[in-house]
Design a protein around this motif. Structure first.
Motif, mmCIF file in Angstrom:
data_model
loop_
_atom_site.group_PDB
_atom_site.id
_atom_site.type_symbol
_atom_site.label_atom_id
_atom_site.label_comp_id
_atom_site.label_asym_id
_atom_site.label_seq_id
_atom_site.Cartn_x
_atom_site.Cartn_y
_atom_site.Cartn_z
ATOM 1 N N LYS A 60 0.891 -1.180 0.134
ATOM 2 C CA LYS A 60 -0.165 -0.141 -0.146
ATOM 3 C C LYS A 60 0.849 1.172 0.059
ATOM 4 N N TYR B 15 4.085 1.538 -1.145
ATOM 5 C CA TYR B 15 5.107 1.752 -2.292
ATOM 6 C C TYR B 15 4.603 1.149 -3.552
ATOM 7 N N ALA C 203 2.184 1.118 -7.144
ATOM 8 C CA ALA C 203 1.111 1.664 -7.744
ATOM 9 C C ALA C 203 0.299 0.685 -8.443
ATOM 10 N N TRP C 204 0.741 -0.276 -9.118
ATOM 11 C CA TRP C 204 -0.106 -1.462 -9.621
ATOM 12 C C TRP C 204 0.601 -2.671 -9.385
ATOM 13 N N VAL D 95 6.100 0.405 -9.169
ATOM 14 C CA VAL D 95 6.203 0.822 -7.877
ATOM 15 C C VAL D 95 5.732 2.459 -7.906
ATOM 16 N N ASN D 96 5.296 3.225 -6.838
ATOM 17 C CA ASN D 96 4.755 4.513 -7.215
ATOM 18 C C ASN D 96 6.044 5.674 -6.717
ATOM 19 N N HIS D 97 5.695 7.011 -6.780
ATOM 20 C CA HIS D 97 6.681 7.984 -6.812
ATOM 21 C C HIS D 97 7.428 7.831 -5.244
ATOM 22 N N ARG D 98 6.488 7.421 -4.232
ATOM 23 C CA ARG D 98 7.301 7.445 -2.891
ATOM 24 C C ARG D 98 8.402 6.541 -2.721
ATOM 25 N N THR E 150 11.113 -2.667 -7.339
ATOM 26 C CA THR E 150 10.014 -3.686 -7.371
ATOM 27 C C THR E 150 10.602 -4.930 -6.547
#
Length: 332
Positions: free
Chosen positions: A259, A261, A263-264, A309-312, A320
């Motif tokens: 949750k 880190y 994005a998909w 992974v997201n921007h954070r 990943t």
């Protein structure tokens, strides 16, 4: 399962292990080191799946794939992807000629390099999206359509694509939906000093010879069918589904690390690939069915190109691979 059928299964597995060891030995005649990479490539080949090789230039990616084709006695073709490469350069095209019967004009299909058993798509991210899609359609459907006619590809059909991780200028990164077509993303590292010395000694003269064929195409198809026929224990399938579900941040079962880190997460094809790769892994180890440990062994190469992974994560230096290893630890 009866005692007789158990004995037959053991004999088949022993024969499988012997044949695969023969292929390994043939590959090591040409390729120095890279044991893990060769095993992962063999896993993809023995399941009829596609692989994405990621590594800097000079790590023998092309040589490794050519050696694999030679060991299996497959028809091999190499496509160098460039920005001006057209879809017809891959699939083939129709040429206007004359009929042999009455001399009337007639369109004749000329097959492209995709009509091979093993296709090396070199630097696939250098071609424009429409050209990438022409190959990826063949990977998914096992056929190409030209001029309204469908042309089926001969079995086996395996694509090994390569990407250079350090040079991104003038490239077209593969979309996530297209990356999902590859069973594994295999990352190749630098050889050890003693291996690099052996490479230098072997290649400072003539070009290394490709290995002799270990067996023919029909024998390979029998091996592939044996991998496909391996039964899947329910707990193994459940773990594969649980692991993929844990990578999806919006799922109720998602772990907090995902949750924070991700994005998909991985889709259903990720769970399918985990189980298929685990089947081959079990046979390579001389067992009749995969275990949860086999899923864990292939989790990183199977899932790292399916998790975004997201921007954070980028800011915190979380990759990943870090996400997958953390989730494996949390799932116990």
């Amino acid at each position: 399962m009866s005692l007789a059928s158990t004995d037959i299964a053991k004999e088949e597995i022993q024969a499988f292990a012997t044949r695969v060891k023969e292929i390994r030995d043939r590959l090591h005649e040409t390729v120095v080191g890279q044991d893990e990479t060769i095993d992962l490539l063999l896993t993809c080949a023995l399941t009829g799946s596609h692989a994405l090789l990621v590594g800097v230039p000079g790590l023998a990616k092309t040589l490794m794939v050519k050696a694999l084709a030679a060991a299996f006695h497959w028809k091999f073709s190499r496509i160098q992807f460039t920005p001006d490469l057209m879809p017809s350069d891959i699939t083939g095209y129709e040429l206007l000629g004359k009929s042999s019967e009455d001399g009337s004009p007639q369109l004749t299909f000329r097959p492209g390099p995709v009509f091979s058993n093993l296709v090396l798509a070199d630097e696939i991210n250098r071609a424009a999206p429409k050209t990438q899609s022409a190959l990826l359609e063949a990977m998914a459907e096992r056929h190409v359509t030209v001029g309204g006619q469908t042309h089926h590809l001969e079995e086996p059909f395996v694509v090994v694509a390569t990407q250079n991780p350090i040079e991104q200028e003038g490239t077209y990164p593969l979309p996530e939906a297209q990356l999902d077509r590859f069973m594994m993303e295999i990352r190749i590292g630098y050889p050890k000093p003693e291996q690099e010395k052996e490479i230098v000694m072997k290649t400072s003269g003539a070009t290394p010879a490709l290995p002799a064929a270990a067996f023919d195409r029909e024998t390979f198809l029998q091996l592939r069918n044996l991998v496909w026929s391996v039964p899947i224990p329910e707990n193994v399938a459940e773990f594969a589904v649980q692991l993929c579900g844990a990578t999806r941040p919006d799922e109720p079962t998602a772990k907090q690390f995902a949750k924070d880190y991700v994005a998909w997460g991985a889709g259903p094809r990720g769970a399918q690939s985990l189980v298929t790769a685990a089947k081959a892994g079990a046979l390579l180890k001389g067992r009749t069915a995969p275990t949860v440990a086999d899923i864990r062994d292939v989790a990183v190469p199977v899932l790292r190109h399916r998790v975004v992974v997201n921007h954070r994560a980028i800011g915190d230096g979380v990759t990943t691979e870090t996400v997958i290893k953390n989730l494996l630890k949390e799932l116990g």
